[in-house]
Design a protein around this motif. Sequence first.
Motif, mmCIF file in Angstrom:
data_model
loop_
_atom_site.group_PDB
_atom_site.id
_atom_site.type_symbol
_atom_site.label_atom_id
_atom_site.label_comp_id
_atom_site.label_asym_id
_atom_site.label_seq_id
_atom_site.Cartn_x
_atom_site.Cartn_y
_atom_site.Cartn_z
ATOM 1 N N LEU A 54 0.835 -1.208 0.000
ATOM 2 C CA LEU A 54 0.000 0.000 0.000
ATOM 3 C C LEU A 54 0.871 1.260 0.000
ATOM 4 C CD1 LEU A 54 -2.806 -1.096 2.497
ATOM 5 C CD2 LEU A 54 -3.087 -0.595 0.065
ATOM 6 N N THR A 80 -10.163 8.117 -8.948
ATOM 7 C CA THR A 80 -9.056 8.334 -8.013
ATOM 8 C C THR A 80 -8.466 6.992 -7.594
ATOM 9 O OG1 THR A 80 -10.489 10.061 -7.137
ATOM 10 C CG2 THR A 80 -8.474 9.644 -5.941
ATOM 11 N N ARG A 92 -7.760 13.528 -6.585
ATOM 12 C CA ARG A 92 -8.167 13.508 -5.168
ATOM 13 C C ARG A 92 -8.363 14.919 -4.626
ATOM 14 N NH1 ARG A 92 -7.015 9.058 -0.545
ATOM 15 N NH2 ARG A 92 -7.525 10.357 1.232
ATOM 16 N N MET A 146 -24.877 14.574 0.137
ATOM 17 C CA MET A 146 -23.526 15.138 -0.007
ATOM 18 C C MET A 146 -23.105 15.136 -1.494
ATOM 19 S SD MET A 146 -20.118 13.743 1.891
ATOM 20 C CE MET A 146 -19.702 12.462 0.740
ATOM 21 N N TYR A 228 -17.117 8.447 -5.417
ATOM 22 C CA TYR A 228 -17.609 8.819 -4.089
ATOM 23 C C TYR A 228 -18.964 8.205 -3.777
ATOM 24 C CZ TYR A 228 -13.579 11.710 -3.890
ATOM 25 O OH TYR A 228 -12.269 12.101 -3.860
ATOM 26 N N PRO A 231 -18.027 3.469 -2.977
ATOM 27 C CA PRO A 231 -17.392 3.032 -1.722
ATOM 28 C C PRO A 231 -18.014 3.620 -0.469
ATOM 29 C CG PRO A 231 -15.957 4.577 -2.915
ATOM 30 C CD PRO A 231 -17.258 4.536 -3.629
ATOM 31 N N ALA A 232 -19.015 4.467 -0.584
ATOM 32 C CA ALA A 232 -19.460 5.237 0.586
ATOM 33 C C ALA A 232 -20.659 4.637 1.308
ATOM 34 C CB ALA A 232 -19.793 6.662 0.151
ATOM 35 N N LEU A 272 -13.697 -2.826 12.710
ATOM 36 C CA LEU A 272 -13.216 -2.753 11.320
ATOM 37 C C LEU A 272 -12.053 -3.722 11.093
ATOM 38 C CD1 LEU A 272 -13.301 1.111 10.872
ATOM 39 C CD2 LEU A 272 -14.493 -0.512 9.393
ATOM 40 N N PRO A 277 -14.844 -4.555 6.182
ATOM 41 C CA PRO A 277 -15.864 -4.564 5.127
ATOM 42 C C PRO A 277 -15.289 -4.862 3.735
ATOM 43 C CG PRO A 277 -16.217 -2.703 6.598
ATOM 44 C CD PRO A 277 -14.893 -3.318 6.980
ATOM 45 N N VAL A 278 -14.152 -4.266 3.392
ATOM 46 C CA VAL A 278 -13.566 -4.514 2.060
ATOM 47 C C VAL A 278 -12.548 -5.639 2.189
ATOM 48 C CG1 VAL A 278 -12.302 -3.522 0.126
ATOM 49 C CG2 VAL A 278 -13.840 -2.075 1.465
ATOM 50 N N PHE A 281 -8.323 -5.209 -2.525
ATOM 51 C CA PHE A 281 -8.292 -4.679 -3.890
ATOM 52 C C PHE A 281 -6.953 -5.083 -4.478
ATOM 53 C CE2 PHE A 281 -11.289 -1.060 -2.549
ATOM 54 C CZ PHE A 281 -12.384 -1.683 -3.109
ATOM 55 N N ARG A 283 -3.536 -4.666 -7.397
ATOM 56 C CA ARG A 283 -2.587 -3.757 -8.017
ATOM 57 C C ARG A 283 -1.905 -4.516 -9.148
ATOM 58 N NH1 ARG A 283 -4.981 -0.892 -4.595
ATOM 59 N NH2 ARG A 283 -3.956 0.452 -3.078
ATOM 60 N N PHE A 334 -9.179 0.568 5.966
ATOM 61 C CA PHE A 334 -9.364 1.747 5.103
ATOM 62 C C PHE A 334 -8.221 1.845 4.094
ATOM 63 C CE2 PHE A 334 -11.725 3.619 8.879
ATOM 64 C CZ PHE A 334 -12.962 3.714 8.251
ATOM 65 N N ILE A 338 -1.261 6.516 -0.121
ATOM 66 C CA ILE A 338 -1.898 7.540 -0.956
ATOM 67 C C ILE A 338 -3.360 7.233 -1.279
ATOM 68 C CG2 ILE A 338 0.279 8.351 -1.990
ATOM 69 C CD1 ILE A 338 -0.715 6.903 -4.595
ATOM 70 N N ALA A 342 -10.584 8.016 1.343
ATOM 71 C CA ALA A 342 -10.846 9.457 1.369
ATOM 72 C C ALA A 342 -12.043 9.780 2.253
ATOM 73 C CB ALA A 342 -11.096 9.960 -0.049
HETATM 74 C C1 HEM Z 1 -16.328 1.880 6.875
HETATM 75 C C2 HEM Z 1 -16.414 2.486 5.701
HETATM 76 C C3 HEM Z 1 -15.368 2.417 4.623
HETATM 77 C C4 HEM Z 1 -14.415 1.468 4.376
HETATM 78 C C5 HEM Z 1 -14.143 0.186 5.150
HETATM 79 C C6 HEM Z 1 -13.654 1.920 3.207
HETATM 80 C C7 HEM Z 1 -12.579 1.227 2.662
HETATM 81 C C8 HEM Z 1 -11.718 1.762 1.710
HETATM 82 C C9 HEM Z 1 -10.483 1.156 1.288
HETATM 83 C C10 HEM Z 1 -9.958 -0.193 1.765
HETATM 84 C C11 HEM Z 1 -9.898 1.986 0.372
HETATM 85 C C12 HEM Z 1 -8.534 1.798 -0.285
HETATM 86 C C13 HEM Z 1 -8.577 1.384 -1.727
HETATM 87 C C14 HEM Z 1 -7.221 1.002 -2.292
HETATM 88 O O1 HEM Z 1 -6.189 1.103 -1.624
HETATM 89 O O2 HEM Z 1 -7.184 0.571 -3.459
HETATM 90 C C15 HEM Z 1 -10.791 3.108 0.201
HETATM 91 C C16 HEM Z 1 -10.585 4.160 -0.678
HETATM 92 C C17 HEM Z 1 -11.529 5.133 -0.940
HETATM 93 N N1 HEM Z 1 -12.697 5.365 -0.250
HETATM 94 FE FE1 HEM Z 1 -13.374 4.306 1.337
HETATM 95 N N2 HEM Z 1 -14.186 3.097 2.767
HETATM 96 C C18 HEM Z 1 -15.227 3.452 3.596
HETATM 97 C C19 HEM Z 1 -16.017 4.595 3.502
HETATM 98 C C20 HEM Z 1 -15.925 5.535 2.498
HETATM 99 C C21 HEM Z 1 -16.782 6.692 2.361
HETATM 100 C C22 HEM Z 1 -17.909 7.072 3.329
HETATM 101 C C23 HEM Z 1 -16.378 7.362 1.217
HETATM 102 C C24 HEM Z 1 -16.902 8.633 0.579
HETATM 103 C C25 HEM Z 1 -17.496 9.586 1.204
HETATM 104 C C26 HEM Z 1 -15.243 6.637 0.681
HETATM 105 C C27 HEM Z 1 -14.536 7.021 -0.434
HETATM 106 C C28 HEM Z 1 -13.334 6.442 -0.821
HETATM 107 C C29 HEM Z 1 -12.542 6.931 -1.948
HETATM 108 C C30 HEM Z 1 -12.887 8.114 -2.858
HETATM 109 C C31 HEM Z 1 -11.416 6.105 -2.020
HETATM 110 C C32 HEM Z 1 -10.270 6.205 -3.026
HETATM 111 C C33 HEM Z 1 -9.161 7.037 -2.432
HETATM 112 C C34 HEM Z 1 -7.936 7.129 -3.325
HETATM 113 O O3 HEM Z 1 -7.764 6.300 -4.224
HETATM 114 O O4 HEM Z 1 -7.141 8.044 -3.108
HETATM 115 N N3 HEM Z 1 -15.003 5.540 1.474
HETATM 116 N N4 HEM Z 1 -11.886 2.960 1.049
#
Ligand code: HEM
Length: 390
Positions: A54, A80, A92, A146, A228, A231-232, A272, A277-278, A281, A283, A334, A338, A342
């Motif tokens: 990562l 993103t 971003r 939002m 947005y 994943p939200a 968590l 949850p996830v 992913f 690469r 999460f 980078i 978000a």
């Molecule tokens: C418990 C809730 C959530 C979990 C477990 C979670 C999990 C993740 C994970 C594992 C990634 C990393 C992806 C990677 O490395 O390839 C990620 C990226 C991201 N998440 Fe979340 N997410 C959550 C909530 C949210 C929410 C609420 C939003 C939007 C409001 C969101 C928007 C994003 C975005 C835009 C990215 C991409 C960031 C980037 O590539 O710079 N996520 N999330």
Amino acid sequence: MTSRTTSGIDLFTDDAIHDPYGLYRELRDLGPAVWLDEHEVWCLSRYEEVRDALVGWETYSSAEGVALNDPTNETLRGTTIASDPPLHDHLRSIVGERLTPRAVRSMRDAVEAQADELVERLVTQGSFDAVGDLARALPMAIVPDMLGWPEDIRPRLLEWAAAGFDTMGPLTERVQPALAKRHELFAYTSELARSGDLVPGTLGADILGAADRGEIRPDECPALLLDYLVPALDTTISAISTSVWLFGRHPDQWDAVRADPTLIPKAFNEALRLESPVRGFSRVATCDVEIEEATIACGDRVLLLFASANRDERRWDDPERFDVTRDAAGHVAFGYGIHGCAGQGLARLEGHAVLAALARRVARFDVGTPRHITNSMIRALSELPVTVRT
Ligand code: HEM
């Protein structure tokens, strides 16, 4: 001379999706990098290697998509999540302001009031579904507003978002209908970006505004809008409902949180970590990478199994124990680096608000039999009957 540890484990059968943790442990014990024959992908399942990957975005690229199949990666182009710097950092930054800690803090009072009102109503009712009645409420009240999505389409968002995650795995026969839904969502979002029918002053409208100002190309808008949405929703819904499930099975841990509500952020991290949850992913390696005796060749796809890293016994003491006093902040639920989520500030705000409202009112959760959804990349409950005692 290259060698590889291989495994016939298929992480994407229905059984493996519903009961994955024994398989994760087998993979961790096989080695730090294991080639999965079934889907022709490397798998990193231990904490240290997942975290290193990562951090090492130059070696582990997201630019060719983070899903395990080409059609989905095609639809991720321009997001993103599926880009490397400098494009990633530019994308971003487009809506970054909306999700900064300061922006999230400004939402706190409203979110806490919503959580309080919801929990008050459900506790008065006595019995409810912790997924449909409790966990969905806040994300569904907050995220579409939002983003500024039109009202009439909101009933379809959950179905589309779940399909979005399901298609991140291999394209098994089960996933084909989800791929059709993913394309439907993509077509809808393209039309939305073209028509500009997003509520003014929202994150979605910001994205269109960035295109108007020439900061991004108009054809980049649909991908960013999806970034947005998908994943939200299910992620946060999963985290909230799973927390209730865990507390139902571990009443001593709920007693600890009630006695000291400052433990709530730790408890949410611990949930968590334990029930990420996830699942993961992927690469693509940008050069040959040696991990102990394994050589990942340049161009190979590599699955980073977050949910396994979060239970790696090399990193966590007694990893299967749910312990709200544990410092689980280093989990990778999460992601990290980078691409670190978000929206994690918003997800934490929602999760903490619901747990705090519950802690004020609920002494015990009597949880019934949960049902898990069948989804390639997200672990989540579809239903959890709960009766609360005050
Ligand atoms: C418990 C809730 C959530 C979990 C477990 C979670 C999990 C993740 C994970 C594992 C990634 C990393 C992806 C990677 O490395 O390839 C990620 C990226 C991201 N998440 Fe979340 N997410 C959550 C909530 C949210 C929410 C609420 C939003 C939007 C409001 C969101 C928007 C994003 C975005 C835009 C990215 C991409 C960031 C980037 O590539 O710079 N996520 N999330």
